[in-house]
Structures are given as C-alpha cells and as structure tokens.
Design a protein around this motif. Structure first.
Motif, PDB file in Angstrom:
ATOM      1  N   ALA A 224       0.587  -1.187  -0.063  1.00  0.00           N
ATOM      2  CA  ALA A 224       0.160   0.219   0.059  1.00  0.00           C
ATOM      3  C   ALA A 224       0.819   1.245  -0.299  1.00  0.00           C
ATOM      4  CB  ALA A 224      -0.736   0.015   1.492  1.00  0.00           C
ATOM      5  N   ARG A 225       0.139   1.795  -0.915  1.00  0.00           N
ATOM      6  CA  ARG A 225       1.203   3.411  -0.406  1.00  0.00           C
ATOM      7  C   ARG A 225      -0.244   4.347   0.324  1.00  0.00           C
ATOM      8  NH1 ARG A 225       5.628   6.269  -0.633  1.00  0.00           N
ATOM      9  NH2 ARG A 225       4.949   8.163  -0.853  1.00  0.00           N
ATOM     10  N   GLN A 226       0.508   4.836   1.671  1.00  0.00           N
ATOM     11  CA  GLN A 226      -0.835   5.410   2.407  1.00  0.00           C
ATOM     12  C   GLN A 226       0.087   7.377   2.556  1.00  0.00           C
ATOM     13  OE1 GLN A 226      -0.411   4.961   6.658  1.00  0.00           O
ATOM     14  NE2 GLN A 226      -1.886   6.861   7.426  1.00  0.00           N
ATOM     15  N   VAL A 227      -1.240   8.092   2.362  1.00  0.00           N
ATOM     16  CA  VAL A 227      -0.563   9.423   2.966  1.00  0.00           C
ATOM     17  C   VAL A 227      -1.729   9.428   3.959  1.00  0.00           C
ATOM     18  CG1 VAL A 227      -1.144  11.505   1.628  1.00  0.00           C
ATOM     19  CG2 VAL A 227      -0.508   9.552   0.580  1.00  0.00           C
ATOM     20  N   ALA A 228      -0.684  10.412   4.844  1.00  0.00           N
ATOM     21  CA  ALA A 228      -1.757  10.343   5.920  1.00  0.00           C
ATOM     22  C   ALA A 228      -1.970  11.989   6.097  1.00  0.00           C
ATOM     23  CB  ALA A 228      -1.180  10.141   7.365  1.00  0.00           C
ATOM     24  N   GLY A 229      -1.487  13.121   5.098  1.00  0.00           N
ATOM     25  CA  GLY A 229      -1.469  13.817   5.673  1.00  0.00           C
ATOM     26  C   GLY A 229      -0.559  14.676   4.351  1.00  0.00           C
ATOM     27  N   PHE A 230      -0.374  16.221   4.264  1.00  0.00           N
ATOM     28  CA  PHE A 230       0.147  16.928   3.503  1.00  0.00           C
ATOM     29  C   PHE A 230       1.606  16.577   4.020  1.00  0.00           C
ATOM     30  CE2 PHE A 230       3.168  20.463   1.835  1.00  0.00           C
ATOM     31  CZ  PHE A 230       3.047  20.075   0.735  1.00  0.00           C
ATOM     32  N   GLY A 231       2.588  16.227   2.776  1.00  0.00           N
ATOM     33  CA  GLY A 231       3.991  15.516   3.635  1.00  0.00           C
ATOM     34  C   GLY A 231       4.116  13.956   4.679  1.00  0.00           C
ATOM     35  N   ALA A 232       3.424  13.503   4.218  1.00  0.00           N
ATOM     36  CA  ALA A 232       3.362  12.468   5.606  1.00  0.00           C
ATOM     37  C   ALA A 232       3.015  11.009   4.510  1.00  0.00           C
ATOM     38  CB  ALA A 232       2.171  13.064   6.779  1.00  0.00           C
ATOM     39  N   ALA A 233       3.909  11.098   3.871  1.00  0.00           N
ATOM     40  CA  ALA A 233       3.152   9.711   2.366  1.00  0.00           C
ATOM     41  C   ALA A 233       5.014   8.810   3.294  1.00  0.00           C
ATOM     42  CB  ALA A 233       3.488   9.931   1.385  1.00  0.00           C
ATOM     43  N   ARG A 234       4.243   7.296   2.830  1.00  0.00           N
ATOM     44  CA  ARG A 234       5.411   6.404   3.251  1.00  0.00           C
ATOM     45  C   ARG A 234       4.326   4.665   2.384  1.00  0.00           C
ATOM     46  NH1 ARG A 234       3.720   2.781   8.618  1.00  0.00           N
ATOM     47  NH2 ARG A 234       1.430   3.130   8.690  1.00  0.00           N
ATOM     48  N   ALA A 235       4.824   3.676   1.918  1.00  0.00           N
ATOM     49  CA  ALA A 235       4.799   2.517   1.768  1.00  0.00           C
ATOM     50  C   ALA A 235       4.408   1.886   2.574  1.00  0.00           C
ATOM     51  CB  ALA A 235       5.897   1.370   0.811  1.00  0.00           C
ATOM     52  N   VAL A 236       3.436   0.681   2.608  1.00  0.00           N
ATOM     53  CA  VAL A 236       2.910  -0.208   3.549  1.00  0.00           C
ATOM     54  C   VAL A 236       3.415  -1.360   3.450  1.00  0.00           C
ATOM     55  CG1 VAL A 236       1.475  -0.977   5.568  1.00  0.00           C
ATOM     56  CG2 VAL A 236       1.547   1.383   5.041  1.00  0.00           C
ATOM     57  N   PRO A 237       4.376  -2.790   3.724  1.00  0.00           N
ATOM     58  CA  PRO A 237       4.611  -3.471   2.984  1.00  0.00           C
ATOM     59  C   PRO A 237       3.161  -4.710   3.550  1.00  0.00           C
ATOM     60  CG  PRO A 237       6.036  -3.596   5.160  1.00  0.00           C
ATOM     61  CD  PRO A 237       5.067  -2.131   4.632  1.00  0.00           C
ATOM     62  N   ALA A 238       2.982  -5.970   2.970  1.00  0.00           N
ATOM     63  CA  ALA A 238       1.872  -6.372   3.315  1.00  0.00           C
ATOM     64  C   ALA A 238       1.855  -6.893   4.332  1.00  0.00           C
ATOM     65  CB  ALA A 238       2.376  -7.985   2.370  1.00  0.00           C
TER      66      ALA A 238
END
Length: 162
Positions: free
Chosen positions: A139-153
């Motif tokens: 997954a790719r999570q964006v929790a707000g401006f400047g807060a993004a990350r890849a999320v593994p299975a």
C-alpha cells in the motif's frame, strides 16, 4: 477501539480503513485496460483481509475472475475547510479471491460484511452475488501533506487484524 501497539501512522491507517465504508476499486479488463468502480467494503480481521460483496453481472467481478490483481483507493471525507491535497488516503494493491459458498473463508467474509452492512443480508442469498476477499500485497498511505509512506503486506496484515 484503541490499538496501542500500532505507530501513529498505523493508527491513522487503521482509523481510515475502519471509518470509511466505500472505496474506488481498480481492476483490469480482459484487454489489460484499467477500470474503476465504487464498492462498499468490510474488514475481516480474522482473515485478515478486506471483503467485497459483488454481483456476477458487474464488470469488475468478471475482471477479478480473469486477473486477481486489484487496487483499492480509500480516502477521508472531503471537508470544505480542508485543502483537498491534504486528505488522508491509502491505495492498496491486493489479490482478489472468491471463497467457495459455504466454506470457512466464505462464512468469515459474510460475518464481517454483515457486521458492517446488516441491511445487505438478503443480497447474500441471491445466486449471482458473491463475496470477494482482497489479500493486501502492499500500500501507499498519505496521512496528510508531507506524510506519505509505503506499507508492506505484513504491516497491512497486522493493521487489518487489529
């Protein structure tokens, strides 16, 4: 529900997935062309996976039967006083599986779906409807401006099970 063993971003992802009830489902048609539709979803924490209840007449159902690779976009609700670019969202990549009617996986999916959508119970008896479970692969999570990350299975599995 509190899940103290989750990080701040994990909590935000858990809340987003549990608070929202529908998502944009991306599938691939037989020619490999992308197709997007809106679907209600539930979370089966026991599996752990996401659960769809779809009609056999729907295009996305045929697409998932041909190519199990899907994508699901869940977004926070739009608020007039919030910049749209700041909306929390997650795009999940997953594999779609259709558990056999009456199997343990089907029963678990049905229980999870009806816990979230009790009014859908009569539709679960219609012969052209089926449950589809989505096994997250990334997954790719964006929790707000400047807060993004890849999320593994494995992390997604832990968040869905919480």
């Amino acid at each position: 529900m509190t899940t103290p063993h989750l990080s701040r971003l994990d909590h935000a992802l858990h809340a987003l997935l549990h608070e929202r009830r529908h998502a944009a489902l991306g599938t691939l048609d037989a020619g490999g062309r992308p197709f997007v539709s809106m679907v209600p979803y539930a979370i089966d924490a026991a599996a752990p996976c996401l659960v769809l209840h779809v009609s056999g007449l729907a295009a996305h159902t045929a697409h998932m039967a041909t190519d199990a690779r899907v994508s699901l976009l869940v977004t926070a609700a739009d608020a007039p006083d919030q910049p749209v670019h700041d909306l929390a969202r997650v795009t999940l990549q997953a594999l779609a599986h259709a558990p056999a009617r009456g199997s343990a996986a089907w029963a678990s999916a049905r229980t999870a779906y009806l816990a979230r959508f009790p009014d859908a119970e009569p539709m679960t008896e219609l012969p052209d409807f089926r449950f589809v479970t989505l096994e997250p692969t990334a997954a790719r999570q964006v929790a707000g401006f400047g807060a993004a990350r890849a999320v593994p299975a494995d992390e997604l599995t832990r968040i869905l099970a919480a």
